[in-house]
Design a protein around this motif. Structure first.
Motif: not given
Length: 260
Positions: A6, A62-63, A101, A104, A119, A135
């Motif tokens: 993340i 990933l964002t 979350s 994601y 993360c 998450l």
């Protein structure tokens, strides 16, 4: 094995921030954003794991957030991530880690299999520390929090994570896939050289429309309001030798502050 990291974009903690008059958020004009320092730890750890193991095929950064969030992804690419994915959600509030979350989790399910998600233990803009546990719950996998040491077995089927706790150390053994929240002390993030930063600016970034994701239940927005801290009166400097200043301080505390 695929590693997901993340990379959240947050206001630079070295820059003063201002709250909007209506308390709905921060004044973003001229505000500098950076990749979250705690997420940098996760990115660095994932890159190090890939270098050390032959069974890790890629590190995916990933964002989620508005267009500007892509800068955090480019920073992750400069640090060594192989691929970048941006969940475009213009209305995602920085403090709403529960909705983040859900986004994601939806993106990770769309990307396919993964071995580990890394993360930050918390983010510098909210400090809530909700993302990792939330998450993991949405993905239905184990979670280890505030991790300062991680070891993955040779088969790539389980890990041992260690965390600092009051008076000792917490050791967690979990099967993979899993989510870990990275704490300071796990690894020291690197500072990408200028050529890597320039190359990352031209690298492709995949995009996913947040509205197309199966984010699951409980993805509603969290409502909140921001209030700037109250202004404080200027401090008063005392002069003289220590006995004189001590007497004056006692008088001020007794007669003006009225706390003694």
């Amino acid at each position: 094995m695929r590693l997901i990291v993340i990379a959240k974009h947050v206001p630079d903690s070295k820059v003063a921030v201002r709250v909007k008059p209506d308390g709905s958020g921060l004044e973003t004009g001229g505000l500098k954003y950076v990749c979250d320092p705690f997420d940098e730890i996760g990115i660095e750890q994932a890159v190090a794991l890939k270098k050390a193991r032959s069974d890790i095929e890629e590190v995916v950064a990933l964002t989620a957030g508005p267009a500007g969030a892509v800068d955090a992804l480019r920073h992750a690419l400069a640090m060594g991530a192989d691929r970048a994915v941006h969940v475009v959600a213009e209305d995602l509030a920085h403090h709403d880690e529960l909705r983040a979350s859900a986004l994601y989790a939806g993106a990770i399910r769309q990307l396919g299999g993964f071995g580990l998600v890394l993360c930050g233990a918390r983010n510098t803009d909210s400090g809530a520390g909700e993302l990792g546990p939330a998450l993991a719950e949405r993905l239905g996998v184990p979670h280890a929090g505030a991790v300062t040491s991680i070891e993955i077995d040779d088969a790539g089927s389980s890990l041992v994570a260690r965390s600092r706790v009051e008076g000792g150390e917490l050791v967690v053994e979990a099967s993979l896939p899993a989510v870990i929240s990275c704490e300071r002390g796990l690894i020291e993030p690197s500072h990408p050289a200028l050529p890597k930063l320039m190359k990352a600016k031209k690298a492709p970034v995949e995009t996913i429309d947040a509205n197309t994701l199966d984010a699951g239940g409980g993805a509603g927005a969290v409502m909140s309001a921001l209030t700037p801290p109250k202004s404080r009166p200027a401090c008063k400097m005392l002069e003289g030798d220590p006995p004189t200043m001590a007497k004056e301080l006692a008088r001020l505390l007794r007669e003006e502050a009225r706390v003694v």
